[in-house]
Structure formats: C-alpha cells, structure tokens
Scaffold this motif. Structure first.
Motif, PDB file in Angstrom:
ATOM      1  N   ARG A  94      38.141  48.488  67.099  1.00 15.10           N
ATOM      2  CA  ARG A  94      37.917  47.395  67.584  1.00 15.10           C
ATOM      3  C   ARG A  94      37.026  46.703  68.623  1.00 15.10           C
ATOM      4  O   ARG A  94      37.342  45.387  69.741  1.00 15.10           O
ATOM      5  CB  ARG A  94      39.452  45.930  67.244  1.00 15.10           C
ATOM      6  CG  ARG A  94      40.187  46.494  66.312  1.00 15.10           C
ATOM      7  CD  ARG A  94      41.095  45.699  66.059  1.00 15.10           C
ATOM      8  NE  ARG A  94      42.254  46.121  65.180  1.00 15.10           N
ATOM      9  CZ  ARG A  94      42.853  45.581  65.161  1.00 15.10           C
ATOM     10  NH1 ARG A  94      43.563  44.277  65.609  1.00 15.10           N
ATOM     11  NH2 ARG A  94      43.987  45.821  63.332  1.00 15.10           N
ATOM     12  N   TRP A  95      36.307  47.767  69.039  1.00 13.43           N
ATOM     13  CA  TRP A  95      35.201  48.061  69.658  1.00 13.43           C
ATOM     14  C   TRP A  95      34.100  46.369  69.240  1.00 13.43           C
ATOM     15  O   TRP A  95      33.737  46.578  68.279  1.00 13.43           O
ATOM     16  CB  TRP A  95      34.289  48.449  70.508  1.00 13.43           C
ATOM     17  CG  TRP A  95      35.524  50.096  71.123  1.00 13.43           C
ATOM     18  CD1 TRP A  95      36.537  49.243  71.594  1.00 13.43           C
ATOM     19  CD2 TRP A  95      34.853  51.161  71.286  1.00 13.43           C
ATOM     20  NE1 TRP A  95      37.141  50.228  72.504  1.00 13.43           N
ATOM     21  CE2 TRP A  95      36.662  51.720  72.210  1.00 13.43           C
ATOM     22  CE3 TRP A  95      34.181  51.846  70.900  1.00 13.43           C
ATOM     23  CZ2 TRP A  95      36.544  52.661  72.558  1.00 13.43           C
ATOM     24  CZ3 TRP A  95      34.481  53.335  71.353  1.00 13.43           C
ATOM     25  CH2 TRP A  95      35.297  53.875  71.635  1.00 13.43           C
ATOM     26  N   ASP A  96      33.366  46.064  70.042  1.00 12.28           N
ATOM     27  CA  ASP A  96      32.941  44.459  69.739  1.00 12.28           C
ATOM     28  C   ASP A  96      31.129  45.341  70.502  1.00 12.28           C
ATOM     29  O   ASP A  96      31.044  44.772  71.778  1.00 12.28           O
ATOM     30  CB  ASP A  96      33.010  43.244  71.107  1.00 12.28           C
ATOM     31  CG  ASP A  96      31.889  42.060  70.282  1.00 12.28           C
ATOM     32  OD1 ASP A  96      31.120  42.753  69.107  1.00 12.28           O
ATOM     33  OD2 ASP A  96      32.554  41.106  70.477  1.00 12.28           O
ATOM     34  N   PHE A  97      30.493  45.401  69.475  1.00 15.22           N
ATOM     35  CA  PHE A  97      29.068  45.914  69.669  1.00 15.22           C
ATOM     36  C   PHE A  97      28.134  44.887  69.964  1.00 15.22           C
ATOM     37  O   PHE A  97      27.116  45.033  70.102  1.00 15.22           O
ATOM     38  CB  PHE A  97      28.483  47.529  69.025  1.00 15.22           C
ATOM     39  CG  PHE A  97      29.231  48.372  68.703  1.00 15.22           C
ATOM     40  CD1 PHE A  97      29.274  48.727  70.231  1.00 15.22           C
ATOM     41  CD2 PHE A  97      30.315  49.047  68.439  1.00 15.22           C
ATOM     42  CE1 PHE A  97      29.540  50.223  70.198  1.00 15.22           C
ATOM     43  CE2 PHE A  97      30.632  49.701  68.379  1.00 15.22           C
ATOM     44  CZ  PHE A  97      30.396  50.928  69.462  1.00 15.22           C
ATOM     45  N   GLU A  98      28.778  43.419  69.624  1.00 11.17           N
ATOM     46  CA  GLU A  98      27.941  43.018  69.682  1.00 11.17           C
ATOM     47  C   GLU A  98      28.084  41.663  71.066  1.00 11.17           C
ATOM     48  O   GLU A  98      27.027  40.336  70.668  1.00 11.17           O
ATOM     49  CB  GLU A  98      27.886  41.586  68.724  1.00 11.17           C
ATOM     50  CG  GLU A  98      27.866  42.177  67.326  1.00 11.17           C
ATOM     51  CD  GLU A  98      26.789  43.207  66.424  1.00 11.17           C
ATOM     52  OE1 GLU A  98      25.578  42.627  67.632  1.00 11.17           O
ATOM     53  OE2 GLU A  98      26.348  44.143  66.176  1.00 11.17           O
ATOM     54  N   ALA A  99      28.864  41.862  71.998  1.00 12.93           N
ATOM     55  CA  ALA A  99      28.982  41.313  72.958  1.00 12.93           C
ATOM     56  C   ALA A  99      27.769  41.231  73.915  1.00 12.93           C
ATOM     57  O   ALA A  99      27.261  42.022  74.149  1.00 12.93           O
ATOM     58  CB  ALA A  99      30.237  41.621  73.927  1.00 12.93           C
ATOM     59  N   ASP A 100      27.856  40.380  74.448  1.00  9.15           N
ATOM     60  CA  ASP A 100      26.508  39.809  75.679  1.00  9.15           C
ATOM     61  C   ASP A 100      26.900  41.166  76.187  1.00  9.15           C
ATOM     62  O   ASP A 100      27.751  41.188  77.117  1.00  9.15           O
ATOM     63  CB  ASP A 100      25.963  39.167  75.817  1.00  9.15           C
ATOM     64  CG  ASP A 100      25.165  37.794  74.759  1.00  9.15           C
ATOM     65  OD1 ASP A 100      25.009  38.722  74.048  1.00  9.15           O
ATOM     66  OD2 ASP A 100      25.372  37.216  75.342  1.00  9.15           O
ATOM     67  N   LEU A 101      25.820  41.768  77.679  1.00  8.18           N
ATOM     68  CA  LEU A 101      26.251  42.885  78.558  1.00  8.18           C
ATOM     69  C   LEU A 101      24.822  42.402  79.378  1.00  8.18           C
ATOM     70  O   LEU A 101      24.174  41.944  79.192  1.00  8.18           O
ATOM     71  CB  LEU A 101      25.827  44.354  77.519  1.00  8.18           C
ATOM     72  CG  LEU A 101      26.538  45.437  76.934  1.00  8.18           C
ATOM     73  CD1 LEU A 101      25.993  45.785  76.508  1.00  8.18           C
ATOM     74  CD2 LEU A 101      27.955  45.302  77.225  1.00  8.18           C
ATOM     75  N   GLU A 102      25.744  42.780  80.619  1.00  7.72           N
ATOM     76  CA  GLU A 102      24.588  42.586  81.417  1.00  7.72           C
ATOM     77  C   GLU A 102      23.194  43.658  81.474  1.00  7.72           C
ATOM     78  O   GLU A 102      22.366  43.794  82.283  1.00  7.72           O
ATOM     79  CB  GLU A 102      25.314  42.980  83.523  1.00  7.72           C
ATOM     80  CG  GLU A 102      26.468  41.774  83.445  1.00  7.72           C
ATOM     81  CD  GLU A 102      27.291  42.024  84.929  1.00  7.72           C
ATOM     82  OE1 GLU A 102      26.723  43.008  85.122  1.00  7.72           O
ATOM     83  OE2 GLU A 102      28.228  41.092  84.850  1.00  7.72           O
ATOM     84  N   ASP A 103      24.069  44.724  80.917  1.00  4.77           N
ATOM     85  CA  ASP A 103      22.756  45.999  81.310  1.00  4.77           C
ATOM     86  C   ASP A 103      21.126  44.998  80.191  1.00  4.77           C
ATOM     87  O   ASP A 103      20.488  45.799  80.666  1.00  4.77           O
ATOM     88  CB  ASP A 103      22.478  47.091  80.257  1.00  4.77           C
ATOM     89  CG  ASP A 103      24.426  47.820  80.557  1.00  4.77           C
ATOM     90  OD1 ASP A 103      23.709  47.053  82.265  1.00  4.77           O
ATOM     91  OD2 ASP A 103      24.651  48.502  80.708  1.00  4.77           O
ATOM     92  N   CYS A 104      21.218  44.011  79.595  1.00  9.13           N
ATOM     93  CA  CYS A 104      20.198  43.308  78.975  1.00  9.13           C
ATOM     94  C   CYS A 104      19.285  42.392  79.719  1.00  9.13           C
ATOM     95  O   CYS A 104      18.334  42.019  78.933  1.00  9.13           O
ATOM     96  CB  CYS A 104      21.244  42.480  77.949  1.00  9.13           C
ATOM     97  SG  CYS A 104      21.815  42.774  76.468  1.00  9.13           S
ATOM     98  N   ALA A 105      20.242  42.128  80.970  1.00  6.91           N
ATOM     99  CA  ALA A 105      19.284  41.492  82.091  1.00  6.91           C
ATOM    100  C   ALA A 105      17.747  42.324  82.125  1.00  6.91           C
ATOM    101  O   ALA A 105      17.882  43.861  82.136  1.00  6.91           O
ATOM    102  CB  ALA A 105      19.547  41.500  83.557  1.00  6.91           C
TER     103      ALA A 105
END
Length: 395
Positions: free
Chosen positions: A371-382
């Motif tokens: 149940r891991w959410d791979f669609e969540a926003d990440l700080e790494d996207c900055a």
C-alpha cells in the motif's frame, strides 16, 4: 536442530552427494545457523550435513552459560562455496570464541573424518531445505568470486566493527606528547569530555570491501549544464562504478546488492544496509543506463522483488521525518518529477518494452502488497540545487 520430513531415498541421496560441515567443539548454547535458518546448539551437535552445492552463509554467536546469565554475543559469519561431497572441517577456538577452519587444510585429517562420516551422522543436523528456495532467491546473482572480493580480508563478517584506538596512549607521557590533558584532571565541559575519548578506527582487514560509490557524479571539466544533468541522471556515476569494479561483468553489481542485503538481514551488519541503500539509489537514478543496460535493470527488479518480501513494509520509514526511503527512491520507476525517478525512467521513451512492462507490474505489486503511494508529492520533485566545482561560474 529440527528434523526435515523427507523421503528416505531422497535423504540418502542428499547425504551421499551433499556437502558436509563438521564443526567440532562448538559450546552448547551457541547460536549457529546456515543461510536463512539458525538454531541453538545442543550437546550432541557436530555439524551440518546434506548441504546443497553452491554459496552459503554460515553464522554463529557465542553465548555465556545460563548459569552466568546466558548473554549472546554479536553475530559473525562467513560465506562458503561448497562442492558436491565436499567436507569442510573446523574446530571451535574457545579463546577467540570463533571457528578455526585451518584443519580443513590438513588433507589427512579431512580424509580420516570422511571415513568416519557414517558414525558421525547421528550428530549432524540436516540442512534446512524448507528455506532453500528463499535463500536461492536472495543470492542467485551472488557468485563465489564476488563474495570473496567483498568479504573482509579477515574472512569474517561481523555484526559489530572491530575497532582499535588510532593512537596508543598507554602512558601519561604519551598523552603529554599529544598535548592532551592528564586523565585524572576533571573535565570542565561535556565537549572536553568527548574530546578526551580516544579516536577509534576499524581494525585493518576487518572492513567489508564494498565498491566505492562515486562522490562526484560528473566528469572533470564539465559545464554547469552537464553538472546539473549528471546530478539528476546518475548514469555517469554508475558507469564509473561499473568500469572500476565490474568492467568484465556489469551484472555482478546485482551480486553486490544481494551481498549487502544478506549481510544486513542475516549477518546483522548495519553498515551493509547503508551501502545497500546507497547502491540502490545510484541504480534507480541512472536514467540513460536503463536504455543501454536492459538486462541489468530487469535483474534489479527481480532482486528487489525477493528482497522486499523479507522486510516489513514500514521498515524503511524514517522515524523522524516519516518519509519512506524506498517509495521516494523507487518513485525515482510515473511522469511527474523529471530527471528524478526509477518508475518514470523505466516506463519512459526509449526503454525496452520488456523492461517497461516488468517495471509497471512491479510497481503494481508494491502498491497492492505494501500500500505504498507512488503518486504522492515528494520534496525531491523540487529543483535540484547543484554545487558547482571551484572555478566554475554561471553566465
């Protein structure tokens, strides 16, 4: 050691063709295991029989008698590559609390033990075939050569580092020569107390010999644009590691990933877990390499599939930040953070269709099972902030 339900003819064949570990003098109460299973040694224990040929990890922890508290020491172990019908002989060294394998070099003694193997049989525990499939799935990429190259020169993988002082300050004069205060003088602060503690280093020959992960991810003389690109796509850094350590067999880097995982999972070596994370992050962020090294990344997905089946889903969650190392790294296989993520790279343009389908199935498996959410926003996207080398300026 618990028995294994097995057809007598099959058991007889395995006894004849399998390898044997004869371990003499191991104290009662010692925790000892091979591969994915361990036991507490009883008074009749003399070794392990019916071992399938191939690479195995023998591990053990000395313990005090129950009358003295029964405390168990840190685990240590070693990788052994065993051949059909091979016999490896070791004696327990009580002073070192370790197994001494030098008797295996004495061919006369080995032959003598072989001749009496039938009489020794009741004292030999059977290899745990109920865990063989799992062990093979965790080590199918790990060769004898890779294990020997990564294992410490001492031949032992230890859960705790064997450390010694950088400087031998045995006498008061030794401290004076280093401009250090005498031990009997009181500390004026915590800082001073910490500074008085001896600086320690790992004893030479006991270090795991992992590949060095490049600290500089771009080539010398790179332009600012190239530095930024190489900091987002780690293909250059991965190529440097493969050229330096696995030039002839690039796929052996997966063996190193398995070696590190086994040393952590079975050997209890935290340093190995840290290296596993660094190596995995490097592989997952090598975008261009996914187009040129199809077999490497197909193998990576297979290796991860089996490894992640052995760990609780919340194991990788940082206690403080609540960030999950694995989801943020694998989010590195979805078209949302350009230049950042594995599932995105592996399902992007120019990637082999087999690898793309395998990545999509793996992502779906992880989402369903953990149940891991791979669609969540990440700080790494900055935007990636890159430190330019000295002398390089923009504009």
């Amino acid at each position: 050691m618990a028995g294994v339900d097995m057809d007598p003819d099959v058991a007889r064949g395995l006894f004849e063709e399998g390898a044997t570990l004869v371990l003499l003098g191991v104290p009662e109460g010692t925790e000892l295991g091979i591969d994915y299973k361990s036991w507490q040694v009883g008074p009749r224990f003399r070794g392990v029989k019916m071992i399938p040929p191939g690479l195995h990890f023998l591990h053990y922890s000395s313990s005090n008698p129950k009358s003295m508290g029964g405390e168990v020491g840190p685990r240590m172990g070693l990788f052994l590559s065993m051949k059909p019908r091979e016999l490896i002989l070791a004696h327990w060294n009580r002073k070192e609390e370790d197994l001494d394998f030098s008797p295996s070099q004495n061919q006369e003694e080995v032959e003598r033990v072989k001749e009496g193997l039938r009489e020794l049989d009741p004292f030999l525990g059977p290899y745990p075939y109920d865990t063989l499939r799992k062990w093979v799935s965790l080590t199918d990429r790990l060769t004898k050569e890779v294990a020997e190259a990564l294992q410490p020169l001492s031949g032992r993988v230890c859960a705790f580092s064997d450390v010694i002082p950088e400087l031998q300050l045995t006498h008061t004069q030794d401290r004076a020569e280093q401009n250090l205060p005498r031990n009997e003088t009181a500390c004026q602060s915590m800082k001073e107390g910490l500074e008085r503690l001896p600086r320690m280093k790992q004893r030479e020959g006991t270090e795991l010999r992992f590949s060095s992960i490049p600290k500089q991810t771009y080539p010398a003389g790179a332009t600012p644009a190239q530095i930024t690109q190489c900091s987002m796509d780690l293909t250059y850094a991965l190529s440097c590691l493969l050229d330096q350590h696995y030039h002839q067999q690039p796929l052996n880097v997966l063996g190193e990933l398995q070696f590190a995982f086994v040393c952590f999972l079975v050997g209890n070596v935290y340093e190995a877990f840290e290296h596993w994370k660094l190596l995995l992050a490097l592989l997952c962020r090598a975008e261009e390499a996914m187009r040129t090294h199809k077999e490497l990344f197909l193998g990576l997905i297979s290796v991860l599939y089996h490894q992640l089946g052995e760990i609780p889903p919340d194991f990788f969650v940082d206690i403080v930040s609540q960030n999950n190392f694995l989801t943020s790294t694998l989010q590195l296989l979805t078209n949302r953070c350009p230049g950042q993520d594995f599932f995105q790279f592996a399902t992007g343009p120019g990637v082999d269709s087999t690898l793309r389908k395998r990545a999509e199935k793996f992502k779906a498996h992880l989402t369903k099972k953990f149940r891991w959410d791979f669609e969540a926003d990440l700080e790494d996207c900055a935007p990636v902030v890159v430190e330019l080398p000295e002398g390089v300026t923009l504009g």
